[in-house]
Scaffold this motif. Structure first.
Motif, PDB file in Angstrom:
ATOM      1  N   LEU A   1      -4.689 -19.390   7.829  1.00 39.64           N
ATOM      2  CA  LEU A   1      -4.561 -19.566   9.200  1.00 39.64           C
ATOM      3  C   LEU A   1      -5.352 -20.784  10.021  1.00 39.64           C
ATOM      4  N   ARG A   2      -6.690 -20.834   9.380  1.00 39.29           N
ATOM      5  CA  ARG A   2      -7.362 -22.076   9.828  1.00 39.29           C
ATOM      6  C   ARG A   2      -6.825 -23.265   9.386  1.00 39.29           C
ATOM      7  N   ALA A   3      -6.298 -23.267   8.287  1.00 38.62           N
ATOM      8  CA  ALA A   3      -5.529 -24.592   7.600  1.00 38.62           C
ATOM      9  C   ALA A   3      -4.330 -24.926   8.567  1.00 38.62           C
ATOM     10  N   LEU A   4      -3.505 -24.112   8.737  1.00 38.24           N
ATOM     11  CA  LEU A   4      -2.470 -24.183   9.534  1.00 38.24           C
ATOM     12  C   LEU A   4      -2.837 -24.743  10.857  1.00 38.24           C
ATOM     13  N   ALA A   5      -3.609 -23.995  11.619  1.00 36.34           N
ATOM     14  CA  ALA A   5      -4.250 -24.531  12.809  1.00 36.34           C
ATOM     15  C   ALA A   5      -4.512 -26.163  12.663  1.00 36.34           C
ATOM     16  N   ALA A   6      -5.378 -26.434  11.830  1.00 40.41           N
ATOM     17  CA  ALA A   6      -5.756 -27.756  11.713  1.00 40.41           C
ATOM     18  C   ALA A   6      -4.865 -28.950  11.391  1.00 40.41           C
ATOM     19  N   ALA A   7      -3.837 -28.397  11.022  1.00 42.22           N
ATOM     20  CA  ALA A   7      -2.787 -29.270  10.735  1.00 42.22           C
ATOM     21  C   ALA A   7      -1.726 -29.217  11.856  1.00 42.22           C
ATOM     22  N   GLY A   8      -2.013 -28.437  12.826  1.00 39.28           N
ATOM     23  CA  GLY A   8      -1.108 -28.359  14.088  1.00 39.28           C
ATOM     24  C   GLY A   8       0.035 -27.608  13.848  1.00 39.28           C
ATOM     25  N   LEU A   9      -0.031 -26.634  12.850  1.00 37.87           N
ATOM     26  CA  LEU A   9       1.199 -25.727  12.817  1.00 37.87           C
ATOM     27  C   LEU A   9       1.188 -24.293  13.214  1.00 37.87           C
ATOM     28  N   PRO A  10       1.808 -23.624  13.790  1.00 34.82           N
ATOM     29  CA  PRO A  10       1.541 -22.495  14.430  1.00 34.82           C
ATOM     30  C   PRO A  10       1.578 -21.216  13.254  1.00 34.82           C
ATOM     31  N   ALA A  11       0.630 -20.217  13.659  1.00 32.85           N
ATOM     32  CA  ALA A  11       0.763 -18.983  12.938  1.00 32.85           C
ATOM     33  C   ALA A  11       1.831 -18.422  12.169  1.00 32.85           C
ATOM     34  N   SER A  12       2.977 -18.818  13.052  1.00 30.09           N
ATOM     35  CA  SER A  12       4.002 -18.240  12.283  1.00 30.09           C
ATOM     36  C   SER A  12       4.646 -18.964  11.125  1.00 30.09           C
ATOM     37  N   ALA A  13       3.910 -20.148  10.848  1.00 33.81           N
ATOM     38  CA  ALA A  13       4.413 -20.874   9.497  1.00 33.81           C
ATOM     39  C   ALA A  13       3.584 -20.139   8.303  1.00 33.81           C
ATOM     40  N   LEU A  14       2.915 -19.130   8.476  1.00 34.79           N
ATOM     41  CA  LEU A  14       2.524 -18.461   7.549  1.00 34.79           C
ATOM     42  C   LEU A  14       3.055 -17.061   7.187  1.00 34.79           C
ATOM     43  N   HIS A  15       3.791 -16.823   6.344  1.00 28.69           N
ATOM     44  CA  HIS A  15       4.484 -15.738   5.928  1.00 28.69           C
ATOM     45  C   HIS A  15       3.761 -14.898   5.074  1.00 28.69           C
ATOM     46  N   GLU A  16       3.603 -13.893   5.240  1.00 32.04           N
ATOM     47  CA  GLU A  16       2.291 -13.062   4.240  1.00 32.04           C
ATOM     48  C   GLU A  16       3.327 -11.800   3.760  1.00 32.04           C
ATOM     49  N   ILE A  17       3.017 -11.712   2.378  1.00 32.48           N
ATOM     50  CA  ILE A  17       3.637 -10.436   1.595  1.00 32.48           C
ATOM     51  C   ILE A  17       2.449  -9.660   1.106  1.00 32.48           C
ATOM     52  N   VAL A  18       2.352  -8.674   1.628  1.00 31.56           N
ATOM     53  CA  VAL A  18       0.961  -7.612   1.173  1.00 31.56           C
ATOM     54  C   VAL A  18       1.544  -6.733   0.034  1.00 31.56           C
ATOM     55  N   VAL A  19       1.067  -6.764  -1.120  1.00 30.06           N
ATOM     56  CA  VAL A  19       1.072  -5.789  -2.172  1.00 30.06           C
ATOM     57  C   VAL A  19      -0.069  -4.701  -2.549  1.00 30.06           C
ATOM     58  N   ASP A  20       0.570  -3.614  -2.813  1.00 34.64           N
ATOM     59  CA  ASP A  20      -0.744  -2.664  -2.990  1.00 34.64           C
ATOM     60  C   ASP A  20      -1.427  -3.011  -4.389  1.00 34.64           C
ATOM     61  N   ALA A  21      -0.867  -3.340  -5.302  1.00 34.17           N
ATOM     62  CA  ALA A  21      -1.672  -3.804  -6.651  1.00 34.17           C
ATOM     63  C   ALA A  21      -1.543  -5.372  -6.846  1.00 34.17           C
ATOM     64  N   MET A  22      -3.016  -5.943  -6.992  1.00 35.21           N
ATOM     65  CA  MET A  22      -2.940  -7.105  -7.149  1.00 35.21           C
ATOM     66  C   MET A  22      -2.876  -7.673  -8.529  1.00 35.21           C
ATOM     67  N   THR A  23      -1.611  -7.362  -9.063  1.00 38.77           N
ATOM     68  CA  THR A  23      -1.563  -7.418 -10.632  1.00 38.77           C
ATOM     69  C   THR A  23      -0.507  -8.547 -11.061  1.00 38.77           C
ATOM     70  N   VAL A  24      -0.514  -8.896 -12.280  1.00 38.86           N
ATOM     71  CA  VAL A  24       0.905  -9.854 -12.782  1.00 38.86           C
ATOM     72  C   VAL A  24       1.974  -9.109 -12.705  1.00 38.86           C
ATOM     73  N   ASP A  25       2.081  -7.850 -12.786  1.00 42.10           N
ATOM     74  CA  ASP A  25       3.345  -7.392 -12.520  1.00 42.10           C
ATOM     75  C   ASP A  25       3.888  -7.431 -11.206  1.00 42.10           C
ATOM     76  N   ALA A  26       3.156  -7.011 -10.267  1.00 39.73           N
ATOM     77  CA  ALA A  26       3.306  -7.128  -8.858  1.00 39.73           C
ATOM     78  C   ALA A  26       3.746  -8.555  -8.431  1.00 39.73           C
ATOM     79  N   GLY A  27       3.108  -9.526  -9.020  1.00 42.20           N
ATOM     80  CA  GLY A  27       3.390 -10.748  -8.693  1.00 42.20           C
ATOM     81  C   GLY A  27       4.825 -11.098  -9.190  1.00 42.20           C
ATOM     82  N   ARG A  28       5.139 -10.869 -10.383  1.00 40.55           N
ATOM     83  CA  ARG A  28       6.276 -11.050 -10.982  1.00 40.55           C
ATOM     84  C   ARG A  28       7.592 -10.484  -9.870  1.00 40.55           C
ATOM     85  N   ARG A  29       7.402  -9.063  -9.477  1.00 42.45           N
ATOM     86  CA  ARG A  29       8.291  -8.703  -8.610  1.00 42.45           C
ATOM     87  C   ARG A  29       8.191  -9.744  -7.268  1.00 42.45           C
ATOM     88  N   VAL A  30       7.259 -10.051  -6.865  1.00 40.26           N
ATOM     89  CA  VAL A  30       7.346 -10.961  -5.512  1.00 40.26           C
ATOM     90  C   VAL A  30       8.100 -12.078  -5.961  1.00 40.26           C
TER      91      VAL A  30
END
Length: 348
Positions: A204-233
């Protein structure tokens, strides 16, 4: 040759031509003994094949040359690198580590802590995932000196060594924006994990520094931070209308996302950009070398041991300290520094 029975400090002192106290200092506090004297002591030890009685020294000193290292797991390359760094630095100071794999379970942590108290461990270095105050208080109550690693302590109860993860998140998103993206997808873990919350704040700090709104960040939260979870995303992103610029909270997710995108015909980096976090060995193993935020893992382990030993050696005089290390961005093919001519633009 088997160690000679009955050899004691007095015999070592006689052969080395020094006092018994000097032999003891050479073994237990070598930094206060002159190099030439120390060399004579160790030459006598080799000549006599003397084995120091650590158990007796432990009873006299109240602690032994054991530092416990609590890690959630060892399969993750980040934790295995921490183990290696801590073990190497501890050995340099004549300490050994006792590895305690906790799986982030409070009951296992307390079991290990109680066992270490019985063994009079000198200190414990703890790499927590969820470092809430009651759990840390339980560990401190058994009397072992405690250093937090990969976490900055919120109070002055102990030393801590960590990474500026807010800066790390900012570096990743700033790079994506400089490569042409006007919106970023953050693939993150739960915000109850401090590193995940901090990397989100940095994005969010990088977006603000670039003059972009927080809505320019789309967040996807996963339960397991694994390769398989990433493949699904990655498959999910490939099915969307836009080609994304993706910041992943770790390298496992990033590698999986690249695989999921490629499975559905989305090329990285010509149609999508991906940045990981950790700069682990797998960042170079995939079909597209991964741009990643590198953590000074080895330095973290070294600093944690130094904090632990400072507390052991300084006793009541010790002042707890916080060490916060800076990450850096390593640019590779998954998100080049300068867009290549003719490359499709990321999502806008």
């Amino acid at each position: 040759m088997a160690p000679t029975q009955g050899i004691g400090l007095a015999e070592v002192a006689r052969v080395a031509g020094v006092s018994v106290a000097t032999v003891s200092n050479a073994l237990n506090r070598p930094e206060i003994v002159a190099v030439a004297t120390r060399d004579r002591v160790f030459e006598a030890i080799r000549e006599l094949d003397f084995v120091p009685n650590r158990a007796a020294a432990t009873l006299r000193r109240g602690t032994n040359h054991l530092i416990a290292l609590f890690v959630p797991e060892v399969a993750n390359a980040f934790y295995s690198e921490i183990v290696s760094a801590v073990a190497d630095e501890a050995a340099r100071h004549d300490f050994v580590i006792g590895l305690c794999v906790t799986h982030d379970e409070p009951e296992r942590e307390v079991f290990f802590a109680n066992s270490l108290a019985e063994q009079r461990a000198a200190a414990a270095i703890v790499v927590p995932i969820t470092a809430d105050a009651p759990r840390l208080s339980q560990l401190r109550r058994v009397g072992t000196r405690l250093v937090l690693l990969d976490r900055i302590a919120a109070n002055a109860d102990g030393c801590s060594v960590g990474i500026d993860d807010v800066l790390g998140g900012e570096l990743a998103v700033r790079h994506l924006l400089s490569s042409g993206a006007a919106a970023v997808t953050l693939v993150n873990g739960p915000h109850s994990v401090q590193q995940c919350a901090d990397r989100h704040a940095g994005a969010l700090r990088a977006l603000a520094a670039a003059g972009l709104p927080a809505s320019a960040l789309h967040e996807i939260v996963v339960d397991a931070m694994t390769v398989d979870a990433g493949r699904r995303v990655g498959r999910q992103l490939a099915a969307g209308p836009n080609r994304p610029a993706v910041f992943c909270v770790n390298d496992q997710l990033a590698v999986g996302i690249i695989g999921g995108l490629r499975e559905h015909g989305v090329d990285v980096p010509s149609q999508a950009l991906v940045v990981g976090y950790g700069d682990q060995s797998l960042a170079l193993d995939g079909p597209v070398p991964l741009t990643s935020v590198a953590q000074p893992t080895h330095q973290m382990g070294v600093e944690a041991v130094r904090c632990a030993l400072a507390e052991v050696n300084e006793g009541a005089e010790h002042v707890h300290r916080t060490v916060q290390l800076r990450p850096r961005l390593v640019v590779r093919g998954s998100a080049p520094a300068i867009p290549e001519p003719g490359r499709g633009a990321p999502a806008r």
